[in-house]
Design a protein around this motif. Sequence first.
Motif: not given
Length: 431
Positions: A103-132
Amino acid sequence: MESIWEQGLNMPSFPSLKEDISCDVLIIGGGIAGILCGYMLKNAGVDYVILESDKICNKTTRFTTAKITSLHGFIYSRLIKEFGISFARLYYDANEDAILEYKNIAKNIDCDFEITDNYIYSFTNKEKINKEYEAIKSLGIDALYEEKIALPFETAGGIKFKNQAEFNPLKFLSKIAKDLNIFENSKVEKVKKNFAYTSSAKIEAKKIIFATHFPLPSLKGLYFAKMYQEKSYAIAFKCEKKIKGCYIDDKSELSIRDYNGYIILGGQKHRTGKKSGGWKALEDYKELYFPGNKTEYMWATEDTITLDGVPYIGKIDTFSNDKYVITGFNKWGMTSSMLGAKLLCDIILNRENKYEKIFSPQRSILRKQLLVNACESTKNLLSFSTPRCTHLGCKLVWNKNEHTWDCPCHGSKFDKSGDILNGPANKNLNL
């Protein structure tokens, strides 16, 4: 094979090394890890040189999906189980510090830097999500449990980390690299004591950093046993449907993010030399969830995987105080390269860094994956087929998708003429 990051971009070029030189720190490897090491050392006033065998950023770095995140799949429950809460929290903090540095370095660089959300998901395994999620919350991390994920298909839910990032890595590195002391087309063929040798020059260095997949001294630190390489694939296409944020599932089958009106689908990982759905599976996902869009870019990459899923950053082995490695990013090379460059800069300058111990290459190798790696190598070594890898003699497998000879043992790759595309092999095939 061209990635979306190369679109309309000219990377800076550098001369090859033609004469003997000396420096305080030699960095072997001109991908993102080597360049960031050089950047950190330059800012610290250290005399350094970067040597790249090809063009900078011409291998793994340009074939990334370019996520900057501390959410590395379903990792925290495993880290807590294997190493404890303190270790897992330090791992998270190290990656968060790397995001902040970007974030600090990219302030001065045109590199399409964007703050965003990151997700992990599962197609079917709800138990694995709960554990994590329970593991993440036990570390005091501010994460959100998501019952519904904003994707065009049903999931069992997922976990969100806020204030993560994405960017165009080649735009970023083209600006970072242009003022660095780099020599391209300068392949290091041998390292002996504090000397490195190319075909046309000798380099004397007080310290050497191996910013390559495998360090050149093949026996030091036993990295050929401690790591293997995995392939994964990506496609990019223009799409009116918008996807905000970055997503990856629990099996690395389908990674999703957007970039300048494009959607990037990635995944389908497999050990080099084995089979997977590859680009065909990604095309099938595209037609199922984003129908009617034409693929404009497609690429594949190869990543080093460690025994325990944590990078190796530090002294190459117990007995060396002048040679270092930065490798084993387990598919999270953008964030790991930044934290690794900062860590090595501190180590070289004898500055205390609280993350040094958790990334130390000298941690225990007694892991299940060590046996898997040994079995894979033994099986391929005992095969009588040809050609054979010039690294340790394993049989090679023809990759019909990329038209390359691939080594299932350690991931070396050769083109159809036998020229090296990727190490740890250091000699071409004699076809």
